[in-house]
Structures are given as C-alpha cells and as structure tokens.
Motif scaffolding. Structure first.
Motif, mmCIF file in Angstrom:
data_model
loop_
_atom_site.group_PDB
_atom_site.id
_atom_site.type_symbol
_atom_site.label_atom_id
_atom_site.label_comp_id
_atom_site.label_asym_id
_atom_site.label_seq_id
_atom_site.Cartn_x
_atom_site.Cartn_y
_atom_site.Cartn_z
ATOM 1 N N ALA A 177 0.829 -1.206 0.000
ATOM 2 C CA ALA A 177 0.000 0.000 0.000
ATOM 3 C C ALA A 177 0.864 1.257 0.000
ATOM 4 C CB ALA A 177 -0.926 0.002 1.214
ATOM 5 N N ASN A 178 1.912 1.242 0.802
ATOM 6 C CA ASN A 178 2.756 2.426 0.910
ATOM 7 C C ASN A 178 3.719 2.585 -0.269
ATOM 8 O OD1 ASN A 178 2.099 3.903 3.471
ATOM 9 N ND2 ASN A 178 2.384 1.857 4.311
ATOM 10 N N ILE A 179 4.054 1.486 -0.928
ATOM 11 C CA ILE A 179 4.838 1.595 -2.165
ATOM 12 C C ILE A 179 4.015 2.315 -3.232
ATOM 13 C CG2 ILE A 179 5.796 0.274 -4.101
ATOM 14 C CD1 ILE A 179 6.709 -1.825 -2.058
ATOM 15 N N LEU A 180 2.756 1.902 -3.375
ATOM 16 C CA LEU A 180 1.864 2.546 -4.353
ATOM 17 C C LEU A 180 1.618 4.008 -3.983
ATOM 18 C CD1 LEU A 180 -0.697 -0.355 -4.869
ATOM 19 C CD2 LEU A 180 0.957 0.486 -6.546
ATOM 20 N N LEU A 181 1.483 4.274 -2.685
ATOM 21 C CA LEU A 181 1.307 5.653 -2.235
ATOM 22 C C LEU A 181 2.521 6.498 -2.594
ATOM 23 C CD1 LEU A 181 -0.393 7.701 -0.505
ATOM 24 C CD2 LEU A 181 1.033 6.990 1.422
ATOM 25 N N PHE A 182 3.703 5.933 -2.387
ATOM 26 C CA PHE A 182 4.938 6.650 -2.697
ATOM 27 C C PHE A 182 5.028 6.956 -4.191
ATOM 28 C CE2 PHE A 182 9.394 6.846 -3.934
ATOM 29 C CZ PHE A 182 9.904 7.751 -3.025
ATOM 30 N N VAL A 183 4.731 5.963 -5.023
ATOM 31 C CA VAL A 183 4.768 6.172 -6.475
ATOM 32 C C VAL A 183 3.818 7.299 -6.879
ATOM 33 C CG1 VAL A 183 4.198 5.133 -8.708
ATOM 34 C CG2 VAL A 183 5.482 3.821 -7.013
ATOM 35 N N ARG A 184 2.633 7.282 -6.286
ATOM 36 C CA ARG A 184 1.614 8.261 -6.669
ATOM 37 C C ARG A 184 1.931 9.670 -6.176
ATOM 38 N NH1 ARG A 184 -3.263 9.510 -3.790
ATOM 39 N NH2 ARG A 184 -2.980 7.647 -2.507
ATOM 40 N N VAL A 185 2.177 9.804 -4.873
ATOM 41 C CA VAL A 185 2.332 11.141 -4.291
ATOM 42 C C VAL A 185 3.734 11.701 -4.521
ATOM 43 C CG1 VAL A 185 2.194 12.500 -2.177
ATOM 44 C CG2 VAL A 185 0.577 10.641 -2.566
ATOM 45 N N ALA A 186 4.752 10.919 -4.144
ATOM 46 C CA ALA A 186 6.123 11.395 -4.343
ATOM 47 C C ALA A 186 6.431 11.525 -5.824
ATOM 48 C CB ALA A 186 7.107 10.428 -3.679
ATOM 49 N N GLY A 187 5.792 10.674 -6.641
ATOM 50 C CA GLY A 187 6.035 10.718 -8.078
ATOM 51 C C GLY A 187 5.724 12.069 -8.691
ATOM 52 N N TRP A 188 4.496 12.536 -8.474
ATOM 53 C CA TRP A 188 4.120 13.790 -9.134
ATOM 54 C C TRP A 188 4.817 15.002 -8.500
ATOM 55 C CZ3 TRP A 188 1.821 18.173 -7.248
ATOM 56 C CH2 TRP A 188 1.075 18.096 -6.076
ATOM 57 N N THR A 189 4.999 14.964 -7.179
ATOM 58 C CA THR A 189 5.640 16.114 -6.537
ATOM 59 C C THR A 189 7.112 16.232 -6.944
ATOM 60 O OG1 THR A 189 6.057 14.745 -4.580
ATOM 61 C CG2 THR A 189 4.091 16.093 -4.556
ATOM 62 N N LEU A 190 7.812 15.097 -7.002
ATOM 63 C CA LEU A 190 9.217 15.130 -7.408
ATOM 64 C C LEU A 190 9.366 15.526 -8.878
ATOM 65 C CD1 LEU A 190 10.554 11.949 -5.548
ATOM 66 C CD2 LEU A 190 10.938 14.355 -4.949
ATOM 67 N N PHE A 191 8.401 15.123 -9.696
ATOM 68 C CA PHE A 191 8.463 15.491 -11.113
ATOM 69 C C PHE A 191 8.272 16.998 -11.295
ATOM 70 C CE2 PHE A 191 7.004 15.855 -15.505
ATOM 71 C CZ PHE A 191 7.939 15.044 -16.158
ATOM 72 N N VAL A 192 7.388 17.582 -10.477
ATOM 73 C CA VAL A 192 7.214 19.040 -10.519
ATOM 74 C C VAL A 192 8.505 19.744 -10.116
ATOM 75 C CG1 VAL A 192 6.021 21.008 -9.466
ATOM 76 C CG2 VAL A 192 4.717 18.994 -10.159
ATOM 77 N N LEU A 193 9.147 19.237 -9.060
ATOM 78 C CA LEU A 193 10.419 19.816 -8.625
ATOM 79 C C LEU A 193 11.490 19.668 -9.711
ATOM 80 C CD1 LEU A 193 10.594 18.634 -4.899
ATOM 81 C CD2 LEU A 193 9.905 20.866 -5.784
ATOM 82 N N TYR A 194 11.474 18.539 -10.399
ATOM 83 C CA TYR A 194 12.412 18.320 -11.505
ATOM 84 C C TYR A 194 12.190 19.363 -12.600
ATOM 85 C CZ TYR A 194 14.393 16.143 -15.685
ATOM 86 O OH TYR A 194 15.082 15.901 -16.848
ATOM 87 N N GLN A 195 10.939 19.642 -12.908
ATOM 88 C CA GLN A 195 10.619 20.637 -13.936
ATOM 89 C C GLN A 195 11.098 22.036 -13.525
ATOM 90 O OE1 GLN A 195 9.054 20.146 -17.002
ATOM 91 N NE2 GLN A 195 9.188 17.967 -16.615
ATOM 92 N N ILE A 196 10.974 22.342 -12.247
ATOM 93 C CA ILE A 196 11.344 23.682 -11.771
ATOM 94 C C ILE A 196 12.853 23.861 -11.707
ATOM 95 C CG2 ILE A 196 11.276 25.237 -9.767
ATOM 96 C CD1 ILE A 196 8.482 24.152 -9.146
ATOM 97 N N TYR A 197 13.552 22.878 -11.101
ATOM 98 C CA TYR A 197 14.974 23.071 -10.801
ATOM 99 C C TYR A 197 15.922 22.449 -11.819
ATOM 100 C CZ TYR A 197 13.488 24.885 -6.296
ATOM 101 O OH TYR A 197 12.909 25.650 -5.312
ATOM 102 N N ALA A 198 15.566 21.298 -12.380
ATOM 103 C CA ALA A 198 16.471 20.646 -13.332
ATOM 104 C C ALA A 198 16.257 21.146 -14.754
ATOM 105 C CB ALA A 198 16.289 19.130 -13.274
ATOM 106 N N VAL A 199 14.994 21.169 -15.169
ATOM 107 C CA VAL A 199 14.681 21.629 -16.528
ATOM 108 C C VAL A 199 14.684 23.141 -16.598
ATOM 109 C CG1 VAL A 199 12.984 21.540 -18.400
ATOM 110 C CG2 VAL A 199 13.340 19.535 -16.930
#
Length: 413
Positions: free
Chosen positions: A143-165
C-alpha cells in the motif's frame, strides 16, 4: 511464524519511510510552491488542493467505514463486497462529474481547470480506497509503495521541472502532472493484482441488501465526515472570503504543516494498530490493546508536534517571504489543536468500534457548527489569528466531547 516476526520490523520501517517520504514530498512541494508562486497564486492553488482533499471524502459516501469493519469481522464474500462498493463509487463519480462541472465553472479561480480538477478528484479517491483496502488486508508495505509512487512521483516530477529543466511551471502544469501520476498508479495497481482480480471474477456477485444496509449505516459516518472536514478546512474558505486569496495562502501554508502531525500518527500508529484493535473488539484483551493504542497516540502526537514547531521557523527563513514570517505564531495554535485532535482519536476509535455512530455524528455536528460560527466571527475581528484560534477552540471542544462520550475503564488514565 518466526520468519514473520523477524520481517516485521523491516516491513514496518519500510512502510513508515515510504509513507512519510510520500507525505513529506507533498509538503515539500507546498513549501516550494509557496516560494515559487506569488502569494495570491499560491492562495488559489492551496484552495484547489483543499477542494480535492475534501472531494476524496465526499465521493465515497464514507462507505469504507462500513466495508472495512464488516470485512475484518466477517470475512465471507469479500470479493463481492469489494465489487459492490466499487459499483457505488462509479455511480458517485458520474454524479460528481455533472455536479462538479457546474460548481467549478461557476468559481473564477476554478473555471479554467474544471476537467482537470474533476479527474484528479476521482482518481485520488479511487487510489485512496485501494490504499485503505490494502491496509485492512494488512498489505501495508505494498500500500505504501503505491502511495509513494503516486504522491512522491508527481511532486518530485514538478520539482524536476522547476529546478532541473528550469521551465516556468504554472498551476495547470502542476495539476496535469498530478493527474497523470494518479492514472499511472491505478494502472500499476491493476497489473500487480490482476491475478487476484481475475481469479475472483467468477465468484463475484452484486450484493444489493449488503449495499443498502451499508449505505444506511455509512450515511451517519458520511455526515460526520462532512462536518469533520468543515472543521479542518472550512476556515480556509472563510479566510479567503473575509481576507482575500493572499491571506488564504498564508493560512493554508501553516495549516498544511500542522497536518503533518495527523499524517505521522496515521502512518506509524493508526494504520498498524486500528485493524488489530477492531478484530480484538470481542476478545478479552480489547481493553489492554485500547490502553496501548492511547499511549501510542499520546507519545507520537507529542513527538510530531515538537518536530513541527522546531522545523517551522528555519523553513520560513528559507522561504524568505516577510508576509509569511510575520505570522509564524499561527503554527503554535495549529499544532496544539492538531495534537489534541489526534490524541482524541482513541475515544473516536472506541465509539466507532462499539457502533456508536450517532454519538460520533452528534459530536462532529456540534463541533462543526460552532467552528464555522466562531471562525467567521474571530476572523472578521482578529484576522488570521482569530481563524487559527477558532480552530484551537474547536479542537479542545472535540477532545472533551469525544472523551466524555467514551466512558470505559480503559480510559481511567
């Protein structure tokens, strides 16, 4: 059995890390966006995120309260019960799509994001229901693996767009990324559990009588949850109406950080202890388990509260916005209130296990009505401090009402 005992600490630690990481990433993105967006834009985003959170509770009619309690106590026809629950949710999604369209298009800062908001609300709710079921079946790590993929996934991708890209990220970009990660998590869940799902298809039946009984019982929980969410979130809309979008952004910022307490307690205490507490409700060791549950809630609520208070000010310094820093005492009011509400979960859980639904409803209706009235009045005269003070007053009231309602020898301390 020895193997399970040896593996338990690792599973619990892993689940804790995944859940906390997922939730931490969500609060990190709130913090980043509070610095990245101007205060009014952040206020709009915080109201959208709050609306999505509220929608998660509205969409399912709180049917999971009945479903999980029934499945844990009576394990027959589990697949059919889950299928019947899903049928109810699909119906609610269709109704929500129609109502949500007219509601969101009528609100200025929601209108341009109507369909994105509707899809996110539905996929968030479905993912949340799956998460709850997995916890009930004690598949906490998955359950928590799926939660991590879902929540951390989109938030980290947004951070990637802001700081890396280095691209300029808008509210629409954030919502789009959020939506796609929700959809991908649902697909991943389907793939992981396809064998279990396919093997159960032949035995699935629609349980009409079970559904109608569940709706009758869960409606009490549903109304109670609506009032509970009024207590937790209505103050943001009241602040926006009285003081404006910028003030709502500041208020939501502090409120979100105080909610770390609830997330921490839910992760490390409730998700592990409550299913076992429900199963033992008819046994001789129920009271001892209840006392232990209370002790854990107190200890972990206090630990989380001190952590929030310690780390809040350095975050404000990093954020570098005077309009946020000037209101830092708000976190004290929110933290004390959230701590009390989480400790009072022991009384709430006892009433829930003992089928005292009407008493639970009575408590939150009284607290919710009082909360709205005093929030509006104190906000109008004392601004953000008045609104936060109203939340603390409501938390104290709810604690006392829950405690007085749960009269049991397990609460002698």
């Amino acid at each position: 059995m020895p193997i399970k005992l040896r593996s338990l600490p690792f599973n619990k630690l892993s689940s804790f890390f995944l859940r906390i990481s997922a939730m931490a990433s969500k609060f990190i993105i709130f913090t980043i966006l509070s610095k990245y967006f101007d205060t009014e834009t952040y206020g709009v985003y915080s109201l959208q995120a709050t609306t999505i959170t509220i929608a998660i509770f509205i969409l399912g009619f709180d049917f999971y309260n009945y479903t999980i309690r029934d499945i844990l106590i009576n394990k027959e026809n589990t697949s059919s019960k889950i299928f019947t629950s899903l049928s109810l949710y699909v119906t609610s999604y269709l109704l929500f799509t129609i109502i949500g369209y007219f509601l969101f298009t009528s609100i200025d800062y929601f209108a341009d994001f109507t369909f994105l908001l509707i899809i996110i609300c539905i996929t968030e709710h479905l993912n949340q229901e799956i998460y709850r079921l997995l916890l009930a079946f004690k598949k906490v790590l998955v359950a928590n693996i799926l939660l991590f993929v879902r929540v951390a996934g989109w938030t980290l991708f947004v951070l990637y767009q802001i700081y890396a890209v280095g691209i300029e990220v808008t509210i629409r970009d954030v919502l789009l990324i959020w939506m796609w990660f929700n959809i991908m998590t649902l697909l991943l869940t389907f793939v992981l559990f396809w064998k279990i799902i396919s093997s159960a298809l032949s035995s699935i039946r629609f349980k009409k009588d079970w559904l109608l009984k569940g709706i009758r019982i869960s409606m009490i929980f549903y109304v109670a949850t609506i009032f509970l969410k009024i207590i937790e979130y209505s103050n943001r809309y009241i602040v926006e109406g009285v003081l404006g979008e910028a003030a709502a952004g500041i208020f939501s910022f502090y409120s979100n950080f105080a909610m770390v307490i609830g997330i921490y307690v839910s992760t490390i205490v409730v998700s592990y202890e409550l299913p076992d507490l429900i199963e033992s409700s008819t046994g001789d060791n129920f009271n001892s388990k209840l006392k232990n549950f209370k002790k854990l809630l107190i200890v972990h609520s206090l630990v989380a509260s001190f952590a929030v208070l310690i780390f809040m000010y350095p975050i404000l310094i990093w954020q570098g916005k005077p309009e946020f820093i000037s209101y830092w005492p708000l976190i004290v009011l929110f933290t004390v209130g959230m701590c009390l509400m989480n400790i009072s979960l022991v009384y709430h859980s006892y009433l829930y296990i003992k089928h005292k639904e009407k008493k639970l409803l009575e408590i939150v209706v009284i607290s919710g009505i009082i909360n709205v009235v005093i929030t509006y009045g104190l906000c109008k005269f004392y601004g953000l401090y008045g609104a936060a003070g109203a939340f603390l007053i409501t938390a104290v009231l709810m604690y006392l009402l829950r405690r007085n309602a749960a009269k049991n020898k397990a609460f002698s301390v």
